[in-house]
Design a protein around this motif. Structure first.
Motif, mmCIF file in Angstrom:
data_model
loop_
_atom_site.group_PDB
_atom_site.id
_atom_site.type_symbol
_atom_site.label_atom_id
_atom_site.label_comp_id
_atom_site.label_asym_id
_atom_site.label_seq_id
_atom_site.Cartn_x
_atom_site.Cartn_y
_atom_site.Cartn_z
ATOM 1 N N GLU A 97 0.818 -0.897 -0.142
ATOM 2 C CA GLU A 97 0.420 0.035 0.030
ATOM 3 C C GLU A 97 0.710 1.310 -0.084
ATOM 4 O OE1 GLU A 97 -4.461 -2.341 2.563
ATOM 5 O OE2 GLU A 97 -2.689 -0.417 3.084
ATOM 6 N N ALA A 98 2.034 1.431 0.621
ATOM 7 C CA ALA A 98 2.700 2.242 0.574
ATOM 8 C C ALA A 98 3.326 2.690 -0.863
ATOM 9 C CB ALA A 98 4.123 2.224 1.652
ATOM 10 N N GLU A 99 3.784 1.796 -1.430
ATOM 11 C CA GLU A 99 4.476 1.302 -2.962
ATOM 12 C C GLU A 99 3.561 2.430 -4.078
ATOM 13 O OE1 GLU A 99 8.015 -2.031 -2.487
ATOM 14 O OE2 GLU A 99 5.790 -2.338 -3.719
ATOM 15 N N ALA A 100 2.541 1.835 -3.111
ATOM 16 C CA ALA A 100 1.207 2.584 -4.485
ATOM 17 C C ALA A 100 0.726 3.476 -4.115
ATOM 18 C CB ALA A 100 -0.213 1.371 -4.133
ATOM 19 N N ARG A 101 1.428 4.193 -2.792
ATOM 20 C CA ARG A 101 1.263 5.706 -2.734
ATOM 21 C C ARG A 101 2.399 6.097 -2.952
ATOM 22 N NH1 ARG A 101 -1.492 2.901 2.207
ATOM 23 N NH2 ARG A 101 1.102 3.841 2.783
ATOM 24 N N GLU A 102 3.774 6.173 -3.001
ATOM 25 C CA GLU A 102 4.620 6.314 -3.430
ATOM 26 C C GLU A 102 4.964 7.197 -2.352
ATOM 27 O OE1 GLU A 102 4.077 8.506 -6.940
ATOM 28 O OE2 GLU A 102 3.976 6.960 -8.565
ATOM 29 N N ASP A 103 4.274 6.306 -1.146
ATOM 30 C CA ASP A 103 5.693 7.210 0.090
ATOM 31 C C ASP A 103 6.448 6.350 -0.134
ATOM 32 O OD1 ASP A 103 2.933 7.827 1.278
ATOM 33 O OD2 ASP A 103 2.429 5.900 2.074
ATOM 34 N N GLU A 104 7.939 7.178 0.785
ATOM 35 C CA GLU A 104 9.540 7.131 1.256
ATOM 36 C C GLU A 104 9.590 6.567 2.107
ATOM 37 O OE1 GLU A 104 11.716 10.717 1.430
ATOM 38 O OE2 GLU A 104 10.787 11.737 -0.322
ATOM 39 N N GLU A 105 8.090 6.423 3.061
ATOM 40 C CA GLU A 105 8.423 5.395 4.013
ATOM 41 C C GLU A 105 7.639 4.261 4.856
ATOM 42 O OE1 GLU A 105 11.283 4.685 8.440
ATOM 43 O OE2 GLU A 105 10.151 7.145 7.368
ATOM 44 N N VAL A 106 7.473 3.359 5.008
ATOM 45 C CA VAL A 106 6.518 3.276 5.641
ATOM 46 C C VAL A 106 6.560 2.270 7.425
ATOM 47 C CG1 VAL A 106 6.660 0.512 4.789
ATOM 48 C CG2 VAL A 106 4.364 1.115 5.442
ATOM 49 N N VAL A 107 6.190 2.696 8.108
ATOM 50 C CA VAL A 107 6.562 1.968 9.591
ATOM 51 C C VAL A 107 5.323 1.025 9.899
ATOM 52 C CG1 VAL A 107 6.402 2.886 12.219
ATOM 53 C CG2 VAL A 107 7.158 4.536 10.209
ATOM 54 N N VAL A 108 6.327 -0.164 10.229
ATOM 55 C CA VAL A 108 6.220 -1.425 10.346
ATOM 56 C C VAL A 108 5.421 -1.456 11.924
ATOM 57 C CG1 VAL A 108 5.330 -3.737 9.843
ATOM 58 C CG2 VAL A 108 5.755 -3.033 8.360
ATOM 59 N N ARG A 109 4.094 -2.213 12.236
ATOM 60 C CA ARG A 109 3.779 -2.212 13.842
ATOM 61 C C ARG A 109 3.681 -3.259 14.523
ATOM 62 N NH1 ARG A 109 3.870 2.430 16.709
ATOM 63 N NH2 ARG A 109 3.343 4.499 15.970
ATOM 64 N N LEU A 110 4.686 -4.320 15.135
ATOM 65 C CA LEU A 110 4.489 -5.326 14.849
ATOM 66 C C LEU A 110 4.410 -6.005 17.026
ATOM 67 C CD1 LEU A 110 6.903 -6.940 12.507
ATOM 68 C CD2 LEU A 110 3.823 -6.597 12.256
ATOM 69 N N GLY A 111 4.334 -6.847 17.483
ATOM 70 C CA GLY A 111 4.512 -7.161 18.321
ATOM 71 C C GLY A 111 6.227 -7.432 18.605
ATOM 72 N N ASN A 112 6.460 -8.685 18.795
ATOM 73 C CA ASN A 112 7.594 -9.265 19.529
ATOM 74 C C ASN A 112 8.420 -9.852 18.402
ATOM 75 O OD1 ASN A 112 10.034 -10.680 20.598
ATOM 76 N ND2 ASN A 112 9.266 -11.780 21.469
ATOM 77 N N VAL A 113 9.215 -8.919 17.587
ATOM 78 C CA VAL A 113 9.495 -9.333 16.423
ATOM 79 C C VAL A 113 10.993 -10.094 16.681
ATOM 80 C CG1 VAL A 113 9.478 -6.796 15.081
ATOM 81 C CG2 VAL A 113 11.168 -7.041 16.308
ATOM 82 N N ASP A 114 11.798 -11.055 17.748
ATOM 83 C CA ASP A 114 12.621 -11.790 18.150
ATOM 84 C C ASP A 114 11.682 -13.289 18.572
ATOM 85 O OD1 ASP A 114 14.783 -9.376 17.636
ATOM 86 O OD2 ASP A 114 13.972 -9.464 20.497
ATOM 87 N N THR A 115 10.206 -13.410 18.210
ATOM 88 C CA THR A 115 10.251 -14.669 18.385
ATOM 89 C C THR A 115 10.459 -15.267 16.718
ATOM 90 O OG1 THR A 115 8.332 -13.739 19.278
ATOM 91 C CG2 THR A 115 8.048 -16.247 18.577
ATOM 92 N N ARG A 116 10.955 -16.479 17.345
ATOM 93 C CA ARG A 116 11.637 -17.665 15.682
ATOM 94 C C ARG A 116 9.979 -18.291 15.809
ATOM 95 N NH1 ARG A 116 16.176 -16.577 15.055
ATOM 96 N NH2 ARG A 116 16.778 -18.203 13.806
ATOM 97 N N ARG A 117 10.178 -19.065 14.941
ATOM 98 C CA ARG A 117 9.039 -20.218 14.507
ATOM 99 C C ARG A 117 9.648 -20.468 12.980
ATOM 100 N NH1 ARG A 117 7.474 -19.087 18.942
ATOM 101 N NH2 ARG A 117 5.929 -18.888 19.483
ATOM 102 N N ASP A 118 8.665 -21.704 13.050
ATOM 103 C CA ASP A 118 9.307 -22.475 11.278
ATOM 104 C C ASP A 118 8.572 -22.173 10.707
ATOM 105 O OD1 ASP A 118 9.643 -24.813 9.826
ATOM 106 O OD2 ASP A 118 10.449 -25.972 11.046
ATOM 107 N N PHE A 119 8.547 -21.641 9.390
ATOM 108 C CA PHE A 119 8.019 -21.756 8.551
ATOM 109 C C PHE A 119 8.183 -22.556 6.468
ATOM 110 C CE2 PHE A 119 8.932 -17.553 11.123
ATOM 111 C CZ PHE A 119 6.747 -17.330 11.192
ATOM 112 N N SER A 120 7.377 -22.251 6.756
ATOM 113 C CA SER A 120 7.273 -23.179 4.742
ATOM 114 C C SER A 120 6.245 -22.473 3.585
ATOM 115 C CB SER A 120 6.775 -24.554 5.573
ATOM 116 O OG SER A 120 7.130 -25.491 6.352
ATOM 117 N N ASP A 121 7.274 -22.984 2.991
ATOM 118 C CA ASP A 121 5.780 -22.366 2.199
ATOM 119 C C ASP A 121 5.074 -22.583 1.876
ATOM 120 O OD1 ASP A 121 5.431 -21.683 -0.830
ATOM 121 O OD2 ASP A 121 6.479 -20.097 -0.821
ATOM 122 N N VAL A 122 3.288 -22.301 1.743
ATOM 123 C CA VAL A 122 2.142 -23.382 1.890
ATOM 124 C C VAL A 122 2.500 -24.369 -0.120
ATOM 125 C CG1 VAL A 122 1.428 -21.179 0.547
ATOM 126 C CG2 VAL A 122 -0.623 -22.725 1.410
#
Length: 337
Positions: free
Chosen positions: A212-237
């Motif tokens: 959405e930020a790219e579509a608006r041609e914004d220079e920056e997007v601020v992403v708000r998340l919880g604990n970014v240091d949490t580690r999980r096992d991710f696979s491609d669907v």
């Protein structure tokens, strides 16, 4: 017992007639369900999907839809009688750990109740179909770092209503398989990612905000998340649904299988990769209000049994998954813009 493979052969009028394997997918309109339906069609299967009665759902392209109330045995029996599947992939259910804390009863009703209704319908129909019943790596709950990776033989000690409902469904599948000789295989899937995932989950919500930020041609997007240091096992669907197909073909109903990559990745690392793919600057803010109390720092599993029994291995690199996910949301942003 039916023949399982690319096609099943039946004698008719003194000759052999081949027909495509018939597949029934519950949760066919969901994230993994849509990718599985596409894979099944590519493998030459005739694909049927269970749609929620009165929900207004539309079956994916090339899928024969059947409306039913998943928690009502007779409703599911009618679908089984109409579709006459050789394989059933049971993916339907509540999928949010967070929402299970605010709405535990609906989570239990669909995850356990829906699984029980399907199993009972298979029993009453005398079905010989292979049923691949998918639960979750969340059934293991908190696992000490020294005990990782998780294996199939570790005890299930779930901590969330979601995890507990999936553990109960897993036990129900095992019970029906043993007591009634159903060919039902338990699959405990860890986190999976890819194009089309609901933006309630962390990776697609980051991808959506960047797109959405790219579509608006914004220079920056601020992403708000919880604990970014949490580690999980991710696979491609797309790797995950290949595993489901492989389990249906050569899995052992006597044992459960873990569908996972065998390694964990932090949310911070995932966002860093996506930031490198973005066309604007990406800043991350860790919002304490988004953190989940008692969240496990790390969790990953071992796919060794799955690989040994079926030959399956993950093939799609994480960066490819993240690029495809971001491109999916870029296309959506352009369309909506």
């Amino acid at each position: 017992m039916p023949v399982f493979g690319a096609a099943a052969s039946f004698p008719a009028a003194g000759r052999v007639v081949s027909r495509a394997v018939r597949v029934l997918i519950t949760g066919v309109t969901g994230f993994a369900g849509g990718h599985l339906a596409r894979l099944c069609r590519e493998r030459g299967a005739e694909v049927h999907g269970l749609l929620g009665a009165g929900m207004g759902d539309t079956a994916p392209d090339g899928v024969v839809g059947h409306e039913a109330q998943l928690r009502m045995v007779e409703s599911v029996r009618r679908v089984l009688a109409d579709a006459a599947p050789d394989r059933v992939f049971h993916l339907a259910g509540a999928s949010s750990v967070g929402q299970s804390f605010t709405a535990p009863m609906p989570t239990w009703e669909v995850n356990l109740g829906g699984t029980l209704a399907l199993l009972e319908a298979l029993r009453l129909e005398g079905s010989t179909a292979t049923c691949v019943a998918v639960t979750s790596g969340e059934v293991y709950g908190r696992v000490a770092a020294g005990e990782l990776p998780v294996t199939e033989d570790m005890p299930m000690t779930p901590v969330s209503p979601y995890g507990a409902s999936k553990a109960a469904a897993d036990l129900a599948v095992e019970s029906y398989a043993r007591a009634f000789d159903l060919r039902a295989v338990r699959v405990r899937a860890f986190n999976h990612l890819g194009p089309g995932q609901d933006p309630r989950f962390v990776v697609p919500t980051v991808a959506l905000q960047i797109a959405e930020a790219e579509a608006r041609e914004d220079e920056e997007v601020v992403v708000r998340l919880g604990n970014v240091d949490t580690r999980r096992d991710f696979s491609d669907v797309r790797d995950v649904v290949r595993a489901y197909w492989a389990i249906a073909e050569s899995g052992d109903p006597a044992v459960p299988y873990l569908v996972c990559s065998g390694r964990s990745v932090s949310i911070r690392d995932i966002v860093d990769v996506m930031a490198g793919l973005a066309r604007c600057r990406v800043s991350v803010v860790s919002d304490p209000s988004r953190r989940r109390e008692g969240e496990l720092a790390d969790l990953y599993g071992s796919p060794s049994r799955l690989t040994a029994d079926t030959g399956w291995q993950p093939e799609i690199p994480l960066e490819t998954t993240l690029r495809d996910t971001l491109d999916h949301w870029r296309a959506r942003a352009r369309k909506e813009g």
